[in-house]
Design an enzyme around this catalytic site. Structure first.
Site, PDB file in Angstrom:
ATOM      1  N   GLY A  15       0.764  -1.336   0.133  1.00 38.22           N
ATOM      2  CA  GLY A  15      -0.086  -0.069  -0.003  1.00 38.22           C
ATOM      3  C   GLY A  15       0.971   1.302  -0.106  1.00 38.22           C
ATOM      4  O   GLY A  15       2.073   1.319   0.219  1.00 38.22           O
ATOM      5  N   SER A  16       0.253   2.419  -0.063  1.00 43.71           N
ATOM      6  CA  SER A  16       0.957   3.621  -0.374  1.00 43.71           C
ATOM      7  C   SER A  16       1.682   3.990   0.860  1.00 43.71           C
ATOM      8  O   SER A  16       2.644   4.531   0.736  1.00 43.71           O
ATOM      9  CB  SER A  16       0.048   4.900  -0.720  1.00 43.71           C
ATOM     10  OG  SER A  16      -1.139   4.902   0.312  1.00 43.71           O
ATOM     11  N   ALA A  59      -3.193   0.258   7.054  1.00 45.47           N
ATOM     12  CA  ALA A  59      -4.366  -0.371   7.390  1.00 45.47           C
ATOM     13  C   ALA A  59      -5.497   0.698   6.774  1.00 45.47           C
ATOM     14  O   ALA A  59      -5.020   1.870   6.674  1.00 45.47           O
ATOM     15  CB  ALA A  59      -4.745  -0.289   8.872  1.00 45.47           C
ATOM     16  N   GLU A  68      -0.990 -10.812   3.132  1.00 43.20           N
ATOM     17  CA  GLU A  68      -0.870  -9.828   4.364  1.00 43.20           C
ATOM     18  C   GLU A  68      -1.078 -10.604   5.657  1.00 43.20           C
ATOM     19  O   GLU A  68      -0.330 -10.317   6.642  1.00 43.20           O
ATOM     20  CB  GLU A  68      -1.678  -8.350   4.228  1.00 43.20           C
ATOM     21  CG  GLU A  68      -1.110  -7.517   3.172  1.00 43.20           C
ATOM     22  CD  GLU A  68      -2.079  -6.366   3.066  1.00 43.20           C
ATOM     23  OE1 GLU A  68      -1.605  -5.193   2.455  1.00 43.20           O
ATOM     24  OE2 GLU A  68      -3.256  -6.425   3.184  1.00 43.20           O
ATOM     25  N   LYS A 117      -8.247  -4.334   6.568  1.00 48.84           N
ATOM     26  CA  LYS A 117      -7.322  -4.153   5.460  1.00 48.84           C
ATOM     27  C   LYS A 117      -7.615  -4.866   4.017  1.00 48.84           C
ATOM     28  O   LYS A 117      -8.688  -5.525   4.440  1.00 48.84           O
ATOM     29  CB  LYS A 117      -6.052  -4.733   6.060  1.00 48.84           C
ATOM     30  CG  LYS A 117      -5.384  -4.059   7.076  1.00 48.84           C
ATOM     31  CD  LYS A 117      -4.177  -4.784   7.802  1.00 48.84           C
ATOM     32  CE  LYS A 117      -3.160  -5.203   6.845  1.00 48.84           C
ATOM     33  NZ  LYS A 117      -2.612  -4.262   5.823  1.00 48.84           N
ATOM     34  N   GLY A 118      -6.758  -4.608   3.158  1.00 50.21           N
ATOM     35  CA  GLY A 118      -7.090  -5.095   1.640  1.00 50.21           C
ATOM     36  C   GLY A 118      -7.854  -4.237   0.562  1.00 50.21           C
ATOM     37  O   GLY A 118      -7.976  -4.655  -0.541  1.00 50.21           O
ATOM     38  N   GLY A 119      -7.593  -2.880   1.072  1.00 58.22           N
ATOM     39  CA  GLY A 119      -7.711  -2.074  -0.106  1.00 58.22           C
ATOM     40  C   GLY A 119      -6.889  -2.130  -1.409  1.00 58.22           C
ATOM     41  O   GLY A 119      -7.444  -1.797  -2.334  1.00 58.22           O
ATOM     42  N   GLY A 120      -5.643  -2.722  -0.965  1.00 62.82           N
ATOM     43  CA  GLY A 120      -4.809  -2.872  -2.140  1.00 62.82           C
ATOM     44  C   GLY A 120      -4.935  -4.246  -2.719  1.00 62.82           C
ATOM     45  O   GLY A 120      -4.023  -4.745  -3.377  1.00 62.82           O
TER      46      GLY A 120
END
Length: 224
Positions: free
Chosen positions: A27-28, A84, A104, A95-98
Site C-alpha cells: 500500500g501507499s 491499514a 498480508e 485491510k485489503g484496499g490494495g
C-alpha cells in the site's frame, strides 16, 4: 497527506535492526516504510531479509536492493509493518484496499511483532466506513455474492482498471462488503470464516498491539 504517510514510514523503520527478518506491507503508506529500509540498506549497511506481502511490494524491494525470502523459507518474521484502511478504538482493523489481504494476513500471523502505520484519518470509533474485502475462490463466487446480498451486506465486485473482476496475486476474486457500522467485528469474522468458498477476509481483529499514527500534531504511537 503524503508527508504524513512518509513520517510514519520513516518512524516504523526505526524499529528495524540488522539481522531481522522483516515483513514488508503493501500500500501507499507501507511503500514509504520499504523505501526507508532500502535507504538504510544502501547507506547504513542494514542487513535484513524481507518477506513481502504482494507482487507490487516484491518489485519495489528488489529495486531497492533489499534481500527477499518467501514466508516458507524463514522460521518466523521478527517484525511486520503494514498500513491499514480503518482502525477502531480496540485496534481491530480493516485491510485489503490494495487487494493483498491474504498474503498480508499470512505474513502477519507468523510475525513476532506487528505494527500498523497510518494517518489519523484512518482512526474511527467503530469499523464500517471502509468496505470489508472478502477474497473468494472463483468457482462458486456468484453464489457467495448472492449470499452476501441476502445478508444485506451490499456486496460489490472488486474491479481492475479495465472494469473486469480483479484477480489477486493468489488468483482469486474479491467481493467488497459495505456495512455501515460493524458492532461486533469478531462475530462478522467468524461468520465469514465459516462460509464455503471464502479464502480470507480483511478483518484483522486483535492482531496488533502498536499503531504509529501521523497527524497535525506530529507522530504518536498508540499501544494496547
Amino acid at each position: 497527506m503524503e508527508n504524513l504517510k512518509k513520517q510514519v514510514g520513516i518512524k516504523a523503520a526505526e524499529f528495524v535492526k540488522s539481522g531481522m527478518v522483516v515483513g514488508l506491507g503493501t500500500g501507499s503508506t507501507a511503500a514509504y516504510f520499504v523505501e526507508e529500509l532500502g535507504r538504510r540498506v544502501a547507506e547504513e549497511q542494514l542487513e535484513i531479509t524481507g518477506v513481502t506481502t504482494s507482487s507490487v511490494t516484491s518489485e519495489q524491494a528488489k529495486a531497492l536492493g533489499i534481500p527477499l525470502a518467501s514466508i516458507d523459507e524463514v522460521d518466523y518474521v521478527d517484525l511486520t509493518v503494514d498500513g491499514a484502511d480503518e482502525i477502531d478504538s480496540h485496534l481491530n482493523g480493516i485491510k485489503g484496499g490494495g487487494a493483498a489481504l491474504l498474503m498480508e494476513k499470512i505474513v502477519a500471523t507468523y510475525s513476532k511483532d506487528y505494527i500498523w502505520i497510518v494517518d489519523e484519518s484512518k482512526l474511527s470509533e467503530n469499523l464500517g466506513s471502509f468496505k470489508v474485502p472478502v477474497e473468494v475462490i472463483r468457482y462458486g463466487s456468484e453464489q457467495l455474492f448472492k449470499e452476501f446480498e441476502r445478508a444485506a451486506y451490499a456486496p460489490t465486485w472488486r474491479l481492475n482498471e479495465e472494469g473486469e473482476k480483479l484477480i489477486t496475486d493468489m488468483q482469486h476474486f474479491i467481493i467488497d462488503l459495505h456495512i455501515a457500522k460493524i458492532e461486533n467485528p469478531q462475530k462478522l469474522a467468524d461468520e465469514l470464516d465459516l462460509m464455503v468458498g471464502v479464502v480470507e477476509h480483511g478483518l484483522f481483529n486483535d492482531m496488533v498491539k502498536k499503531v504509529i499514527v501521523a497527524g497535525s500534531d506530529g507522530v504518536k504511537i498508540i499501544s494496547q
